[in-house]
Scaffold this motif. Structure first.
Motif, PDB file in Angstrom:
ATOM      1  N   SER A   1       0.746  -1.255   0.037  1.00  0.00           N
ATOM      2  CA  SER A   1       0.067   0.120   0.030  1.00  0.00           C
ATOM      3  C   SER A   1       0.786   0.617  -0.108  1.00  0.00           C
ATOM      4  N   ALA A   2       0.897   2.110  -1.237  1.00  0.00           N
ATOM      5  CA  ALA A   2       1.274   2.741  -1.001  1.00  0.00           C
ATOM      6  C   ALA A   2       1.279   4.019  -2.430  1.00  0.00           C
ATOM      7  N   MET A   3       1.284   5.324  -2.748  1.00  0.00           N
ATOM      8  CA  MET A   3       1.509   5.932  -3.808  1.00  0.00           C
ATOM      9  C   MET A   3       3.093   5.110  -5.251  1.00  0.00           C
ATOM     10  N   TYR A   4       2.027   5.091  -6.081  1.00  0.00           N
ATOM     11  CA  TYR A   4       2.990   4.982  -7.371  1.00  0.00           C
ATOM     12  C   TYR A   4       2.987   5.677  -8.719  1.00  0.00           C
ATOM     13  N   LEU A   5       4.401   6.269  -8.259  1.00  0.00           N
ATOM     14  CA  LEU A   5       4.686   7.459  -9.196  1.00  0.00           C
ATOM     15  C   LEU A   5       5.580   7.290 -10.008  1.00  0.00           C
ATOM     16  N   CYS A   6       5.298   7.753 -11.489  1.00  0.00           N
ATOM     17  CA  CYS A   6       5.598   7.602 -12.767  1.00  0.00           C
ATOM     18  C   CYS A   6       6.200   8.544 -12.649  1.00  0.00           C
ATOM     19  N   ALA A   7       7.689   8.951 -13.310  1.00  0.00           N
ATOM     20  CA  ALA A   7       8.142  10.253 -14.426  1.00  0.00           C
ATOM     21  C   ALA A   7       8.674   9.924 -15.070  1.00  0.00           C
ATOM     22  N   SER A   8       8.989  10.745 -15.827  1.00  0.00           N
ATOM     23  CA  SER A   8       9.743  10.615 -17.404  1.00  0.00           C
ATOM     24  C   SER A   8      11.024  12.074 -17.073  1.00  0.00           C
ATOM     25  N   SER A   9      12.185  11.847 -18.498  1.00  0.00           N
ATOM     26  CA  SER A   9      13.061  12.649 -18.375  1.00  0.00           C
ATOM     27  C   SER A   9      12.995  12.760 -19.922  1.00  0.00           C
TER      28      SER A   9
END
Lengths: 114, 114
Positions: free
Chosen positions: A87-95
């Motif tokens: 249980s958590a926040m799953y963050l996607c990021a791009s660069s």
């Protein structure tokens, strides 16, 4: 302004079930990241892709987590089976690049495992 | 392993007071980035420091990168209520070629009393 798209926004699942998260990075961004953020803590890098190749997945619990970016564009993160501690926040990021570019984050998927 | 330590974890200040958060790595970084996360939001890029001893300013925010490229700081002068949020440093560790993995610190949560 272009954004990183993530879905779903929220996911509630029972333990031992499978879940999947999807991320569509900003067009032209070669590097894609999946982070896990527990409330009150910093984002923890799970996996980093450069195009379709994995750059680092040293913190990915590979017995239950998998990630792919088959065509070097969008990506999927899967958990099977889910555990209460996931249980958590799953963050996607791009660069744009993997060394000197800022990260652009999506709004994340809030996962609750019951 | 590759870790980025950040202190303090929390800081409560009176509006108009200054605020500083510190970031430290055990190994040399390729660069360091700073992000701000508002409650309920995702991290938003503030700045990147690349050169040894670099100092950059954004209005009331001053960012420094240490001479050894192992530590960094963010200083806010005369805080305002709009500065409320969690500030993260993220250190870039070179992996190979033109790629490095970005590891976040634990963050410093700033509360400002009006």
């Amino acid at each position: 302004e272009a954004e990183v798209a993530q879905s779903p926004r929220y996911k509630i699942t029972e333990k031992s079930q499978a879940v999947a998260f999807w991320c569509d990075p900003i067009s032209g961004h070669a590097t894609l990241y999946w982070y896990r953020q527990i409330l009150g803590q910093g984002p923890e890098l799970l996996v980093q892709f450069q195009d379709e190749s994995v750059v680092d997945d040293s913190q990915l619990p590979k017995d239950r987590f998998s990630a792919e970016r088959l065509k070097g564009v969008d990506s999927t993160l899967k958990i099977q089976p889910a555990e209460l501690g996931d249980s958590a926040m799953y963050l996607c990021a791009s660069s744009f690049t993997g060394l000197g570019s800022p990260l652009h984050f999506g709004n994340g998927t809030r996962l609750t495992v019951t | 392993g590759q870790q980025v330590m950040q202190i303090p974890q929390y800081q409560h200040v009176q509006e108009g007071e200054d605020f500083t958060t510190y970031c430290n790595s055990s190994t040399t970084l390729s660069n360091i980035q700073w992000y701000k996360q508002r409650p309920g939001g995702h991290p938003v890029f503030l700045i990147q420091l690349v050169k040894s001893g670099e100092v950059k300013k954004q209005k009331r925010l001053t960012f420094q990168f240490g001479e050894a490229k192992k530590n960094s700081s963010l200083h806010i002068t005369a805080t305002q209520t709009t500065d409320v949020g969690t500030y993260f440093c993220a250190g870039r560790f070179h992996v190979s070629g033109n790629t490095g993995k970005l590891i976040f610190g634990q963050g410093t949560t700033l509360q400002v009393k009006p």
